[in-house]
Scaffold this motif. Structure first.
Motif, short mmCIF file in Angstrom:
data_model
loop_
_atom_site.label_atom_id
_atom_site.label_comp_id
_atom_site.label_asym_id
_atom_site.label_seq_id
_atom_site.Cartn_x
_atom_site.Cartn_y
_atom_site.Cartn_z
N LYS A 94 0.86 -1.19 0.00
CA LYS A 94 0.00 0.00 0.00
C LYS A 94 0.89 1.23 0.00
CE LYS A 94 -2.10 1.74 3.71
NZ LYS A 94 -1.99 3.21 3.60
N TYR A 99 -5.69 3.91 0.48
CA TYR A 99 -6.32 2.92 1.34
C TYR A 99 -6.36 1.54 0.70
CZ TYR A 99 -7.65 7.17 3.68
OH TYR A 99 -7.60 8.39 4.30
N GLU A 100 -6.25 1.49 -0.62
CA GLU A 100 -6.30 0.21 -1.32
C GLU A 100 -4.98 -0.53 -1.15
OE1 GLU A 100 -8.98 3.18 -2.93
OE2 GLU A 100 -6.79 3.17 -2.86
N GLN A 101 -5.09 -1.81 -0.86
CA GLN A 101 -3.92 -2.66 -0.81
C GLN A 101 -3.91 -3.53 -2.07
OE1 GLN A 101 -3.68 -4.88 2.88
NE2 GLN A 101 -4.06 -3.04 4.12
N TYR B 32 -14.34 4.05 5.42
CA TYR B 32 -13.91 3.78 4.06
C TYR B 32 -14.05 2.29 3.83
CZ TYR B 32 -11.26 4.48 -0.25
OH TYR B 32 -10.88 4.58 -1.56
N LEU B 34 -14.13 -1.14 0.99
CA LEU B 34 -13.54 -1.64 -0.25
C LEU B 34 -14.13 -3.01 -0.58
CD1 LEU B 34 -11.03 -0.73 1.97
CD2 LEU B 34 -9.88 -0.48 -0.23
N TYR B 36 -13.06 -6.46 -2.86
CA TYR B 36 -12.03 -7.18 -3.58
C TYR B 36 -12.65 -8.40 -4.23
CZ TYR B 36 -8.16 -4.53 -1.58
OH TYR B 36 -7.26 -3.54 -1.25
#
Lengths: 112, 113
Positions: A94, A99-101, B32, B34, B36
């Motif tokens: 990261k 925030y994205e891995q 936040y 996400l 995947y």
């Protein structure tokens, strides 16, 4: 492709032996993470690093240690492998401010 | 205690129809979120995200909806395609405070021909 590789991709080892998994990145990202994925458990964080020589524990850190001596490499060591550590291990990276891995392809480890 | 919950381990949807994957969270600090996607023998790949200042984010066939009062988010895939068959993980974090993200256990989506 996030420029992240893991080695080995597959490994079979015996109970009680030490094992080291390697994560290598070419992105110069500050943060690196080790996860394990098991059926019924999703992805669980083992350890992570927020800089060279800076590491911290995740939720399932017992039996694992890590080291990061340079930005591009993050090593995960099982000091004495047990059958409960049979799993698929993923490394992730990261960047600062994001925030994205981004994940590597994984290492399948079997402890017999 | 699970902070991010995906209560449906699997879901089957006809090709061309809408797929709706659900996710609930318990930590009110999360702001936040996400999603995947993961194929067998590959690492998870980032799909789409949303911050708590929005209630919807769209990217092509993928839309994520956030209901903060219910602590619930959903991923909509329209229309569903065979290549969408995968495991989908929901994840959450606290912006500007946490460098870690918490993952749910995943939902396996099967797209039927």
């Amino acid at each position: 492709d996030a420029g992240i590789t893991q080695s080995p991709r597959h490994k079979v080892t015996e109970t009680g032996t030490p094992v080291t998994l390697r994560c290598h990145q070419t992105e110069n990202h500050r943060y690196m993470y080790w996860y394990r994925q098991d059926p019924g458990h999703g992805l669980r964080l083992i350890h992570y690093s927020y800089g060279v020589k800076d590491t911290d524990k995740g939720e399932v850190s017992d039996g694992y240690s890590v080291s990061r001596s340079k930005t591009e490499d993050f090593l995960l060591t099982l000091e004495s492998a047990t059958s409960s550590q049979t799993s698929v291990y993923f490394c992730a990276i990261k960047d600062v401010g994001g925030y994205e891995q981004y994940f590597g392809p994984g290492t399948r480890l079997t402890v017999t | 205690d699970q902070q991010v919950k995906q209560n449906s381990p699997s879901l089957s949807v006809q090709e061309g129809r809408i797929s709706i994957l659900n996710c609930d969270y318990t930590n009110s600090m999360f702001d936040y979120f996400l999603w995947y996607k993961k194929y067998p023998a590959e690492g998870p790949t980032f799909l789409i995200s949303i911050s708590s200042i929005k209630d919807k984010n769209e990217d092509g066939r993928f839309t994520v909806f956030l209901n903060k009062s219910a602590k619930h988010l959903s991923l909509h895939i329209v229309p569903s395609q065979p290549g969408d068959s995968a495991v989908y993980f929901c994840a959450a974090t606290v912006m500007n405070r946490d460098d870690k993200i918490i993952f749910g256990k995943g939902t396996r989506l099967h797209i039927l021909p």
